[in-house]
Design a protein around this motif. Structure first.
Motif, PDB file in Angstrom:
ATOM      1  N   GLN A 119       2.220  -0.732   8.182  1.00 37.09           N
ATOM      2  CA  GLN A 119       2.962   0.267   7.627  1.00 37.09           C
ATOM      3  C   GLN A 119       2.977   1.697   7.303  1.00 37.09           C
ATOM      4  O   GLN A 119       2.534   2.292   6.782  1.00 37.09           O
ATOM      5  CB  GLN A 119       2.528  -0.443   5.749  1.00 37.09           C
ATOM      6  N   SER A 120       3.356   1.633   8.984  1.00 40.39           N
ATOM      7  CA  SER A 120       3.615   3.086   9.169  1.00 40.39           C
ATOM      8  C   SER A 120       2.289   3.719   9.565  1.00 40.39           C
ATOM      9  O   SER A 120       1.582   3.911  10.313  1.00 40.39           O
ATOM     10  CB  SER A 120       4.282   4.035   8.664  1.00 40.39           C
ATOM     11  N   TRP A 157      -1.375   4.407   6.985  1.00 39.28           N
ATOM     12  CA  TRP A 157      -1.358   3.159   5.302  1.00 39.28           C
ATOM     13  C   TRP A 157      -3.087   3.459   5.912  1.00 39.28           C
ATOM     14  O   TRP A 157      -3.445   3.495   7.131  1.00 39.28           O
ATOM     15  CB  TRP A 157      -0.914   2.583   5.663  1.00 39.28           C
ATOM     16  N   SER A 167       6.450   6.730  14.448  1.00 35.36           N
ATOM     17  CA  SER A 167       6.488   5.968  13.627  1.00 35.36           C
ATOM     18  C   SER A 167       7.171   4.643  14.123  1.00 35.36           C
ATOM     19  O   SER A 167       8.234   4.908  13.923  1.00 35.36           O
ATOM     20  CB  SER A 167       5.371   5.878  12.044  1.00 35.36           C
ATOM     21  N   HIS A 198       0.706  -1.314  -0.138  1.00 33.72           N
ATOM     22  CA  HIS A 198      -0.282   0.123   0.016  1.00 33.72           C
ATOM     23  C   HIS A 198       0.717   1.383  -0.119  1.00 33.72           C
ATOM     24  O   HIS A 198       1.761   1.076   0.461  1.00 33.72           O
ATOM     25  CB  HIS A 198      -1.038   0.012   1.327  1.00 33.72           C
ATOM     26  N   TRP A 229       6.316   7.315   5.765  1.00 33.23           N
ATOM     27  CA  TRP A 229       6.739   6.860   6.663  1.00 33.23           C
ATOM     28  C   TRP A 229       8.415   7.424   6.486  1.00 33.23           C
ATOM     29  O   TRP A 229       8.995   8.083   5.436  1.00 33.23           O
ATOM     30  CB  TRP A 229       7.206   5.109   5.949  1.00 33.23           C
ATOM     31  N   ASP A 273       2.499   4.583   1.640  1.00 31.85           N
ATOM     32  CA  ASP A 273       2.136   4.942   3.146  1.00 31.85           C
ATOM     33  C   ASP A 273       3.315   5.668   3.194  1.00 31.85           C
ATOM     34  O   ASP A 273       3.933   5.939   2.176  1.00 31.85           O
ATOM     35  CB  ASP A 273       2.287   3.483   3.346  1.00 31.85           C
TER      36      ASP A 273
END
Length: 596
Positions: A375-376, A378, A356, A341, A345, A343
């Protein structure tokens, strides 16, 4: 040519008397013949190369001063008035009858004949001076320990929370320790203004790099005349007026008078100037750079970089198809496209703290290495037309393209379009996203808006707790590891799971101080205030769909159908703080979001 500058007798290093006169004359001639005009850089690390070029340029321009790098030095004797900068090591140093700690960043003032012992040996950058130093104490100036030295915003670090410690100053109003032969301050440079020091009446400058996060760099330009008067330039000449030099720890960069320069990216640097920070000799050129960009229609990657100030939000494309976001020149976050996905980050606050989780992209850094699909920051959901976009590695979201991006004072933005596909790579639906990045005082944040667009068969978001707009926290903010989890209704820890609230905040103590992050649900969203999939192991997720798990409603009660050809919009806000804010401050930022 044999290097005659430093003789070593046993473990003692000293300068031969009057040797600088011979060498300065030779290098002055060499400068004229070979045109040493630009910046010079050498790394002082374990594999350090000879610093001869840096030394020759500096000494030719500053007769009476000498420069030397002494690695792994247990004992040093000054044969002339000397200022020494500790670059490597930590321990105890003895000067005469005084013994004190030393560490990277400290400065030693030595009179002719003084001897200093380092235990363990230290790496020091040494300047000798043409005149005696004023008799004063302390001999060891320690910027992080001396109660007479405090943060003084200004120069290349004007933000209110700047780390800028003045060790030796030209003017008494700026600090207690005076010198008219050499000045120094230790500073974290996030984004200085672009400037130069005039050849007449100015000063030479060194950057002795002591910390350098990824992306730290110097922007430099040798053609000062072209910047000040671009009439004879063409577009290609104009676009090449500045260049970027990445910097890393232990770099020593020499910036002679007349060199245009700007520091970017958060390096901690010992800025050393000879003869010192002469008042009025730091001249900005950002206005001229903006005029050149406008005159030659330089845009995008061709535009000359310009300092905008601490409130400027910069959104720039990356080679991987994403974008990097900077606030006041400091890294905030990056839109990444390298996993299932899109995201963001990492997410950093204005103190540079990553809030994160680093894993799975980087090592655990104290956090749990569980739930690799987290994932951080998302957006995903575990039940969309029967597909699991939360867990299933074959169900993916692909960013088709970035539709646009922009930078501005206090706010930047980007818009993008994504497609969602299942295991057979069949597209299920698409979305459009707009993300606005902002600064509110010391708080940084983003407003995330997503429009889900159903195709000809319509779209169903199913009732499951596995989703939806989600943030995985850094270990220090995790409730199970000593952090705090609280929502707008005052529910804490495990009690916050599944509860409806306007916002949820996680906070904790990091190595560089307290920090917090709040995620907010917009009143215009379906089912506001939303239930939260907020876990004490480190997940904060707004999920308006999981009513069966959260509230015990009949299974399927949380599903939302989007008819064929129609769309549904959601909006959330994420705010990152360099402190643990009172609930009233968080609520104020929520109300600001609610009214937007």
């Amino acid at each position: 040519m044999k290097d005659l500058r430093v003789e070593r007798v046993g473990t003692t290093a000293f300068y031969p008397r009057d040797m600088w006169k011979v060498l300065a004359a030779w290098f002055a001639l060499a400068s004229g013949l070979f045109g040493f005009q630009g910046p010079a850089l050498v790394n002082l690390g374990p594999d350090a190369s000879d610093i001869g070029q840096v030394r020759s340029q500096f000494e030719a321009a500053n007769p009476g001063h000498t420069l030397e790098w002494l690695p792994d030095t247990p004992l040093f004797q000054a044969s002339a008035p000397t200022v020494a900068f500790v670059q490597v090591g930590e321990g105890m140093c003895t000067l005469g009858k005084e013994t004190s700690p030393y560490e990277v960043g400290d400065l030693l003032r030595l009179r002719q004949g003084d001897t200093v012992l380092f235990d363990p040996p230290a790496g020091v950058l040494v300047f000798t001076l043409p005149k005696p130093l004023a008799a004063s104490r302390p001999s060891n100036i320690r910027p992080d320990w001396d109660e007479n030295i405090t943060d003084t915003p200004g120069g290349c670090a004007t933000e209110g929370d700047a780390y800028r410690r003045i060790l030796l100053t030209w003017q008494g109003k700026n600090g207690p320790y005076l010198s008219r032969q050499i000045n120094a301050h230790r500073v974290r440079i996030w984004d200085s203004f672009t400037h130069y020091h005039p050849k007449e009446g100015g000063f030479d400058e060194f950057y002795l790099v002591q910390e350098a996060p990824p992306g730290a760099r110097l922007v430099v330009g040798e053609d000062l005349a072209g910047i000040l008067d671009p009439d004879d330039l063409g577009p290609e000449d104009a676009a090449g007026l500045l260049r970027s030099i990445p910097i890393q720890p232990d770099d020593l960069v020499y910036l002679p008078r007349g060199m245009v320069h700007r520091g970017v990216g958060g390096a901690v640097v010992q800025v050393i100037t000879v003869p010192g920070f002469v008042p009025g000799a730091e001249i900005g050129v950002d206005r001229q750079l903006e005029e050149i960009n406008s005159r030659f229609e330089l845009q995008g990657d061709r535009a000359l970089p310009v300092h905008r100030g601490p409130g400027w939000v910069e959104v720039t494309p990356t080679a991987g198809g994403g974008a990097k976001i900077y606030i006041g020149g400091r890294p905030f976050t990056e839109l990444k496209m390298d996993r299932r996905h899109p995201d963001f980050w990492p997410l950093r606050n204005s103190a540079g703290q990553a809030l994160s989780r680093a894993w799975p992209r980087e090592g655990g850094q104290g956090g749990k290495q569980d739930h690799p699909h987290h994932q951080s920051l998302w957006f995903a959901h575990g039940k969309i037309d029967g597909l699991d976009f939360w867990h299933d590695p074959e169900a993916k979201v692909r960013a088709n393209r970035i539709l646009g991006m922009g930078s501005g004072e206090g706010r930047g933005w980007l818009e993008m379009e994504s497609s969602w596909s299942g295991p057979s790579d069949r597209e299920v639906f698409s979305d459009r996203r707009r993300i606005d990045f902002f600064k509110r005082g010391s708080a940084w944040g983003l407003d995330f808006s997503i429009t889900l667009e159903a195709g000809g068969d319509g779209l169903v978001f199913g009732d499951t707790k596995e989703g939806t707009f989600a943030l995985r926290l850094a270990a220090e903010l995790v409730a199970d590891q000593g952090g705090t989890l609280v929502n707008s209704e005052g529910n804490r820890g495990k009690v916050a799971w599944g509860q409806r609230s306007r916002w949820v905040m996680a906070s904790g103590e990091l190595s560089r101080g307290p920090a917090a992050v709040a995620v907010m649900d917009h009143p215009g969203n379906p089912r506001h205030p939303t239930p939260w999939h907020a876990r004490t192991y480190g997940l904060v997720a707004a999920n308006p769909f999981g009513l069966h798990a959260f509230e015990g409603a009949p299974e399927g009660s949380g599903r939302i159908e989007i008819p064929p050809g129609e769309s549904l919009q959601f909006r959330w806000r994420v705010v990152l703080f360099p402190e643990i804010p009172a609930a009233e401050k968080v609520e104020t930022l929520f109300l600001d979001f609610a009214n937007s």
